[in-house]
Design an enzyme around this catalytic site. Structure first.
Site, PDB file in Angstrom:
ATOM      1  CG  ASP A 133      36.390  25.462  12.413  1.00  7.05           C
ATOM      2  OD1 ASP A 133      35.648  25.317  11.428  1.00  7.05           O
ATOM      3  OD2 ASP A 133      37.322  26.279  12.440  1.00  7.05           O
ATOM      4  CG  ASN A 145      43.829  35.732  14.868  1.00  5.23           C
ATOM      5  OD1 ASN A 145      43.749  34.908  13.958  1.00  5.23           O
ATOM      6  ND2 ASN A 145      43.137  35.612  15.986  1.00  5.23           N
ATOM      7  CG  HIS A 153      42.298  31.904  13.423  1.00  2.00           C
ATOM      8  ND1 HIS A 153      41.161  32.501  13.924  1.00  2.00           N
ATOM      9  CD2 HIS A 153      42.024  31.686  12.112  1.00  2.00           C
ATOM     10  CE1 HIS A 153      40.267  32.626  12.968  1.00  2.00           C
ATOM     11  NE2 HIS A 153      40.765  32.145  11.854  1.00  2.00           N
ATOM     12  CD  GLU A 187      40.916  32.732  17.537  1.00  3.88           C
ATOM     13  OE1 GLU A 187      41.820  33.132  16.768  1.00  3.88           O
ATOM     14  OE2 GLU A 187      39.727  33.058  17.365  1.00  3.88           O
TER      15      GLU A 187
HETATM   16  P1  PGA Z   1      37.941  33.521   5.871  1.00  2.00           P
HETATM   17  O1  PGA Z   1      38.406  32.823   7.217  1.00  2.00           O
HETATM   18  O2  PGA Z   1      38.197  32.532   4.792  1.00  2.00           O
HETATM   19  O3  PGA Z   1      36.486  33.792   6.047  1.00  2.00           O
HETATM   20  O4  PGA Z   1      38.767  34.750   5.721  1.00  2.00           O
HETATM   21  C1  PGA Z   1      39.617  32.142   7.227  1.00  2.00           C
HETATM   22  C2  PGA Z   1      39.936  31.743   8.626  1.00  2.00           C
HETATM   23  O5  PGA Z   1      39.507  32.440   9.553  1.00  2.00           O
HETATM   24  O6  PGA Z   1      40.622  30.729   8.820  1.00  2.00           O
END
Ligand code: PGA
Length: 255
Positions: A69, A138, A140, A145
């Site tokens: 992404d 959350n 995702h 999301e």
């Molecule tokens: P993070 O993000 O590794 O910075 O916790 C993971 C994600 O949001 O998929």
């Protein structure tokens, strides 16, 4: 969880080594196509791959890197872009040429067209061999999301308030976190031949348990991985605290 899924629960100081062993064990020798997650979680993995490359133990210089992404509005020159992340933490340390790095263009004049073109570029390359993924607090997966269709492909999405708050730590303030992103869809991610899902920290514990042991649901986008035939989960102990015993038992047996 799919019967072929492996769940490894490791101490935090062995996270990078364990993840590197798993990823390298899954990658084909010839022109591997590695799907790259950004964020804090995979950093020990990328540091370990860089260490092994520097010592001459591995050579991934012919690999392709395919990002999950990118923020809409951030270009490759912006140090907070995921393009910059992939180059800085993965491509440069592994000696991978910029031509072999695919990241959606966050500054594309038509982000929707860029998203569609990105999906096609992944296909044209022959798909992803091993997809590294994190999980949001959350639930995702990439920037899919809660509410994202399980059959979604690469598209422009609005980031949730939770995600913008979680990612504010990388920016000077929350208001600077972009509102939109281009993300591979859940169906796109599930086309990878293997997925390595990484989780570190107690703030991921509930989401990881819901994704692995709850119902497959658009409300927990990472739960779509229960339908994937080749998933390896690597969690540190604090991220694994809410996993049901049956999953953790399997993990300990496999360590
Ligand atoms: P993070 O993000 O590794 O910075 O916790 C993971 C994600 O949001 O998929």
């Amino acid at each position: 969880m799919s019967p072929t899924a492996r769940v490894l629960v490791v101490d935090d100081d062995e996270f990078g080594t364990a993840a590197a062993d798993v990823v390298l064990g899954l990658l084909p020798a010839d022109e591997p196509r590695l799907g790259i997650a950004t964020g804090g979680t995979p950093m020990p993995l990328y540091a370990e791959l860089a260490r092994r490359a520097q010592r001459g133990e591995i050579d991934l210089s012919a690999a392709y890197l395919i990002a999950l992404d990118e923020y809409v509005g951030l270009g490759a020159q912006d140090c907070l872009s995921y393009s910059a992340y992939v180059h800085t933490h993965v491509a440069v340390p592994l000696g991978i040429a910029a031509d072999n790095v695919l990241v959606p263009d966050g500054l594309a004049p038509d982000p929707n067209a860029e998203a569609e073109a990105y999906e096609q570029r992944i296909d044209d390359l022959g798909g992803v061999d091993v997809q590294i993924a994190g999980i949001g607090s959350n639930g995702h997966l990439a920037f899919n999301e809660p509410g994202s269709p399980l059959d979604s492909t690469t598209r422009v999405v609005a980031l949730s308030g939770q995600t913008r708050s979680d990612n504010a730590r990388f920016f000077d303030s929350r208001s600077e976190v972009p509102h939109d992103a281009i993300t591979q869809g859940l169906a796109t991610i599930c086309r990878a031949r293997a997925v390595v899902l990484l989780a570190r920290g107690p703030e991921k514990a509930a989401a990881l348990a819901a994704a692995l042991a709850g119902p497959v649901s658009t409300e927990v986008p990472a739960s779509v991985l229960q339908r994937h035939p080749a998933v390896t989960v690597i969690a540190d102990r604090s991220a694994a605290t809410e996993l049901p015993d049956r999953l953790e038992t399997r993990a300990r047996n496999r360590l």
